[in-house]
Design a protein around this motif. Structure first.
Motif, mmCIF file in Angstrom:
data_model
loop_
_atom_site.group_PDB
_atom_site.id
_atom_site.type_symbol
_atom_site.label_atom_id
_atom_site.label_comp_id
_atom_site.label_asym_id
_atom_site.label_seq_id
_atom_site.Cartn_x
_atom_site.Cartn_y
_atom_site.Cartn_z
ATOM 1 N N PRO A 1 16.587 28.139 -14.286
ATOM 2 C CA PRO A 1 17.299 28.139 -13.005
ATOM 3 C C PRO A 1 17.741 26.722 -12.618
ATOM 4 O O PRO A 1 16.949 25.779 -12.717
ATOM 5 C CB PRO A 1 16.257 28.692 -12.023
ATOM 6 C CG PRO A 1 15.374 29.551 -12.868
ATOM 7 C CD PRO A 1 15.287 28.836 -14.183
ATOM 8 N N CYS A 2 19.001 26.597 -12.242
ATOM 9 C CA CYS A 2 19.605 25.304 -11.890
ATOM 10 C C CYS A 2 19.646 24.343 -13.077
ATOM 11 O O CYS A 2 19.947 23.155 -12.899
ATOM 12 C CB CYS A 2 18.867 24.635 -10.721
ATOM 13 S SG CYS A 2 18.679 25.695 -9.279
ATOM 14 N N GLY A 3 19.316 24.834 -14.261
ATOM 15 C CA GLY A 3 19.280 23.980 -15.443
ATOM 16 C C GLY A 3 18.145 22.974 -15.415
ATOM 17 O O GLY A 3 18.102 22.039 -16.219
ATOM 18 N N SER A 4 17.199 23.162 -14.514
ATOM 19 C CA SER A 4 16.171 22.156 -14.247
ATOM 20 C C SER A 4 14.954 22.351 -15.157
ATOM 21 O O SER A 4 14.378 23.442 -15.222
ATOM 22 C CB SER A 4 15.755 22.251 -12.779
ATOM 23 O OG SER A 4 14.742 21.328 -12.485
ATOM 24 N N PHE A 5 14.550 21.276 -15.830
ATOM 25 C CA PHE A 5 13.350 21.340 -16.667
ATOM 26 C C PHE A 5 12.761 19.939 -16.802
ATOM 27 O O PHE A 5 13.415 18.930 -16.544
ATOM 28 C CB PHE A 5 13.678 21.906 -18.054
ATOM 29 C CG PHE A 5 14.577 21.029 -18.892
ATOM 30 C CD1 PHE A 5 14.039 20.084 -19.761
ATOM 31 C CD2 PHE A 5 15.948 21.140 -18.812
ATOM 32 C CE1 PHE A 5 14.851 19.265 -20.527
ATOM 33 C CE2 PHE A 5 16.781 20.328 -19.574
ATOM 34 C CZ PHE A 5 16.227 19.380 -20.436
ATOM 35 N N ASN A 6 11.496 19.899 -17.178
ATOM 36 C CA ASN A 6 10.815 18.654 -17.499
ATOM 37 C C ASN A 6 9.810 18.952 -18.615
ATOM 38 O O ASN A 6 9.806 20.058 -19.168
ATOM 39 C CB ASN A 6 10.143 18.045 -16.256
ATOM 40 C CG ASN A 6 9.175 19.017 -15.580
ATOM 41 O OD1 ASN A 6 8.699 19.973 -16.202
ATOM 42 N ND2 ASN A 6 8.876 18.783 -14.310
ATOM 43 N N THR A 7 8.980 17.992 -18.941
ATOM 44 C CA THR A 7 8.032 18.176 -20.044
ATOM 45 C C THR A 7 7.107 19.349 -19.798
ATOM 46 O O THR A 7 6.814 20.140 -20.713
ATOM 47 C CB THR A 7 7.202 16.893 -20.244
ATOM 48 O OG1 THR A 7 8.080 15.792 -20.505
ATOM 49 C CG2 THR A 7 6.243 17.050 -21.412
ATOM 50 N N GLN A 8 6.652 19.517 -18.555
ATOM 51 C CA GLN A 8 5.746 20.621 -18.238
ATOM 52 C C GLN A 8 6.449 21.969 -18.376
ATOM 53 O O GLN A 8 5.884 22.923 -18.914
ATOM 54 C CB GLN A 8 5.208 20.458 -16.807
ATOM 55 C CG GLN A 8 4.208 21.531 -16.374
ATOM 56 C CD GLN A 8 2.883 21.440 -17.109
ATOM 57 O OE1 GLN A 8 2.590 20.416 -17.720
ATOM 58 N NE2 GLN A 8 2.101 22.499 -17.066
ATOM 59 N N VAL A 9 7.684 22.055 -17.907
ATOM 60 C CA VAL A 9 8.442 23.300 -18.026
ATOM 61 C C VAL A 9 8.619 23.669 -19.497
ATOM 62 O O VAL A 9 8.433 24.828 -19.892
ATOM 63 C CB VAL A 9 9.812 23.181 -17.337
ATOM 64 C CG1 VAL A 9 10.707 24.366 -17.689
ATOM 65 C CG2 VAL A 9 9.644 23.076 -15.824
ATOM 66 N N LEU A 10 8.965 22.692 -20.331
ATOM 67 C CA LEU A 10 9.148 22.966 -21.760
ATOM 68 C C LEU A 10 7.849 23.449 -22.395
ATOM 69 O O LEU A 10 7.845 24.383 -23.194
ATOM 70 C CB LEU A 10 9.655 21.713 -22.473
ATOM 71 C CG LEU A 10 11.025 21.185 -22.045
ATOM 72 C CD1 LEU A 10 11.384 19.933 -22.837
ATOM 73 C CD2 LEU A 10 12.098 22.240 -22.217
ATOM 74 N N SER A 11 6.757 22.813 -22.031
ATOM 75 C CA SER A 11 5.457 23.202 -22.584
ATOM 76 C C SER A 11 5.078 24.631 -22.193
ATOM 77 O O SER A 11 4.673 25.442 -23.037
ATOM 78 C CB SER A 11 4.384 22.221 -22.102
ATOM 79 O OG SER A 11 3.096 22.633 -22.527
ATOM 80 N N GLU A 12 5.249 24.968 -20.908
ATOM 81 C CA GLU A 12 4.881 26.305 -20.448
ATOM 82 C C GLU A 12 5.854 27.365 -20.972
ATOM 83 O O GLU A 12 5.465 28.518 -21.188
ATOM 84 C CB GLU A 12 4.838 26.340 -18.920
ATOM 85 C CG GLU A 12 3.784 25.444 -18.300
ATOM 86 C CD GLU A 12 2.383 25.703 -18.839
ATOM 87 O OE1 GLU A 12 2.005 26.899 -18.956
ATOM 88 O OE2 GLU A 12 1.673 24.729 -19.168
ATOM 89 N N THR A 13 7.121 26.978 -21.165
ATOM 90 C CA THR A 13 8.101 27.911 -21.733
ATOM 91 C C THR A 13 7.692 28.308 -23.146
ATOM 92 O O THR A 13 7.759 29.484 -23.525
ATOM 93 C CB THR A 13 9.506 27.277 -21.740
ATOM 94 O OG1 THR A 13 9.901 27.015 -20.394
ATOM 95 C CG2 THR A 13 10.527 28.202 -22.380
ATOM 96 N N LYS A 14 7.251 27.344 -23.921
ATOM 97 C CA LYS A 14 6.779 27.638 -25.286
ATOM 98 C C LYS A 14 5.530 28.511 -25.250
ATOM 99 O O LYS A 14 5.427 29.486 -26.006
ATOM 100 C CB LYS A 14 6.500 26.332 -26.021
ATOM 101 C CG LYS A 14 7.730 25.479 -26.268
ATOM 102 C CD LYS A 14 7.374 24.111 -26.849
ATOM 103 C CE LYS A 14 8.595 23.223 -26.957
ATOM 104 N NZ LYS A 14 8.264 21.864 -27.462
ATOM 105 N N LYS A 15 4.600 28.183 -24.371
ATOM 106 C CA LYS A 15 3.368 28.965 -24.266
ATOM 107 C C LYS A 15 3.653 30.410 -23.857
ATOM 108 O O LYS A 15 2.944 31.335 -24.253
ATOM 109 C CB LYS A 15 2.424 28.326 -23.243
ATOM 110 C CG LYS A 15 1.785 27.029 -23.683
ATOM 111 C CD LYS A 15 0.879 26.490 -22.589
ATOM 112 C CE LYS A 15 0.322 25.130 -22.938
ATOM 113 N NZ LYS A 15 -0.515 24.574 -21.823
#
Length: 262
Positions: free
Chosen positions: A174-188
């Motif tokens: 959403p909103c194209g917004s991500f950071n290191t934590q978002v990437l990590s949880e997306t993979k999990k």
């Protein structure tokens, strides 16, 4: 500048455009709404000029295993899951036998006006339209706690899988917004890739969790020319748009007005 544009056009021939729409209807007059006749003309252009639509899985296989893609591959995406994607866009896509991807805000389906029903989602998912996640409730992920982030990521994924009986392995943040934590949880959460709103092509070697897209806007003059420029010169236009946004953020509104944004 001309050299940069020519380079960008050449780059478009060896990169993969991922184009991004929202609404397709003849009523709403805003930047996120493309009229059906314009959308039809854009799809006809792609068809007549030898583009081949691909799925997120095909793009992922190319990026991770170097699996060959068809000539002039392109990925067509829609965000949010508007009902007009079924009413107007879907028949046009079927006419040209095109694949596409819709990233659904799961909580909005079968609940709010202007959004898809799950029956419509199911029908399209069985006919060349991949259904991805745009999270459960369209909350921007970066400010959320890890627990709330996981609810949005996992909840959105499971809802799509429950209603389509197919794996949901790709997300549009959403909103194209991500950071290191978002990437990590997306993979999990079990996603294989994620799409941003960073304006550029996808190229060999790109991170599957940080995939660029090219926004296609509505309510504009000369829509086909603008579509062609965005398709063929995405790196140039992307840099111009980011420069303009930076000037506006720093209160240089007058300078920003001189930045062309096709």
């Amino acid at each position: 500048m001309l050299v940069f544009v020519l380079w960008s056009i050449r780059e478009s021939e060896r990169s993969i455009p991922v184009i991004n729409y929202h609404q397709i209807n003849p009523v709403d007059k805003d930047a996120l709404t493309v009229p059906p006749h314009v959308f039809a003309a854009e799809m006809k252009y792609l068809h007549d000029n030898g583009y081949h639509t691909i799925s997120p899985d095909e793009l992922y296989a190319y990026l991770t295993n170097n699996t060959p893609l068809p000539p002039k591959p392109i990925l067509i995406t829609f965000d949010d899951g508007y009902e007009d994607n079924y009413t107007y866009a879907y028949p046009i896509l079927k006419e040209y036998n095109m694949k596409a991807t819709i990233f659904l805000v799961s909580d909005y389906m079968d609940r709010f006006d202007k959004y898809l029903t799950w029956q419509q989602v199911y029908e399209m998912s069985a006919n060349n339209i991949y259904m991805g996640s745009h999270t459960l409730s369209h909350y921007e992920l970066t400010p959320l706690s890890t627990q709330d982030m996981d609810i949005q990521l996992v909840g959105g994924k499971l809802a799509v899988e429950w209603h389509t009986f197919r794996f949901c392995e790709f997300i549009a943040y959403p909103c194209g917004s991500f950071n290191t934590q978002v990437l990590s949880e997306t993979k999990k959460a079990g996603y294989k890739g994620g799409f941003t709103v960073y304006y550029d092509y996808v190229r060999a070697g790109d991170d599957p969790y940080k995939l660029s897209r090219i926004p296609i806007y509505g309510n504009l003059r000369l829509p086909m020319l603008r579509f062609w420029i965005r398709l063929k010169a995405a790196p140039v236009v992307g840099r111009l748009e980011r420069l303009r946004a930076s000037l506006l953020e720093s209160n240089h509104d007058i300078l920003a007005e001189f930045i062309p944004t096709p």
